[in-house]
Design an enzyme around this catalytic site. Sequence first.
Site, mmCIF file in Angstrom:
data_model
loop_
_atom_site.group_PDB
_atom_site.id
_atom_site.type_symbol
_atom_site.label_atom_id
_atom_site.label_comp_id
_atom_site.label_asym_id
_atom_site.label_seq_id
_atom_site.Cartn_x
_atom_site.Cartn_y
_atom_site.Cartn_z
ATOM 1 N N GLU A 1 0.852 -1.189 0.000
ATOM 2 C CA GLU A 1 0.000 0.000 0.000
ATOM 3 C C GLU A 1 0.888 1.239 0.000
ATOM 4 O OE1 GLU A 1 -1.804 2.506 3.482
ATOM 5 O OE2 GLU A 1 -2.701 0.506 3.499
ATOM 6 N N ARG B 1 -3.528 -2.588 11.197
ATOM 7 C CA ARG B 1 -3.853 -3.586 10.174
ATOM 8 C C ARG B 1 -3.913 -2.992 8.764
ATOM 9 N NH1 ARG B 1 -4.836 -8.332 12.053
ATOM 10 N NH2 ARG B 1 -6.058 -8.989 10.266
ATOM 11 N N CYS C 1 7.681 -0.947 0.308
ATOM 12 C CA CYS C 1 8.827 -1.819 0.573
ATOM 13 C C CYS C 1 9.615 -1.455 1.823
ATOM 14 C CB CYS C 1 9.758 -1.884 -0.635
ATOM 15 S SG CYS C 1 10.601 -0.341 -1.035
ATOM 16 N N HIS D 1 14.405 0.763 -3.648
ATOM 17 C CA HIS D 1 13.768 -0.439 -3.116
ATOM 18 C C HIS D 1 14.627 -1.023 -1.995
ATOM 19 C CE1 HIS D 1 11.156 -3.882 -3.012
ATOM 20 N NE2 HIS D 1 12.178 -4.697 -3.182
ATOM 21 N N ASP E 1 11.834 -10.772 0.304
ATOM 22 C CA ASP E 1 11.299 -9.481 -0.127
ATOM 23 C C ASP E 1 9.784 -9.537 -0.096
ATOM 24 O OD1 ASP E 1 10.730 -7.043 -1.275
ATOM 25 O OD2 ASP E 1 12.016 -7.349 -3.035
#
Length: 171
Positions: A37, A62, A67, A106, A121
């Site tokens: 998200e 929740r 990343c 990333h 990952d």
Amino acid sequence: MNLDAYLTRIGYAGPKAPTLDVLRQIVHAHLCSIPFENVDVLLGRGVSLADADVEQKLVRDRRGGYCFEQNSLLLRALAALAFSAAPLSARVRLKAPREVIPPRTHLFLRVDLDGVPWLADVGVGGLSPTASVRLDVMGDEQPTPHEPRRIVREDGTPLLRYFHQAKVGDA
């Protein structure tokens, strides 16, 4: 870190020993439970990467994350389980020519088990590997619960590059 709350959040109730099987189970459970998200970024809210804030958002509230949130949470959980893990930066290149070198935006993890390096990952969204992949096996397809993966090493000038590739269909 509240390890018990994290394990409850991902629905994991198995063994807690630092083994490959446990790593695979935790990565899979995390991916099935905490969505990728980036809503806060898109809304201009900013994202805090402070450990307590990441844990609040992904575990207690929740929600999902991107990343840096996902893999930093996984890193802390693995450390709490006595895994030897370290964060690594990477570049994500999708549907771009091989010679394109995007910035390092990333975060993923290297997990060492019995002298063998593994990639973990949980922060690439729909292309997150659903199992850990060996980092020291070059070119050979490695099965995961979904699509096969491989690590390809290319010696180039001036860079030595490693590519983590997912086989989608026949490509």
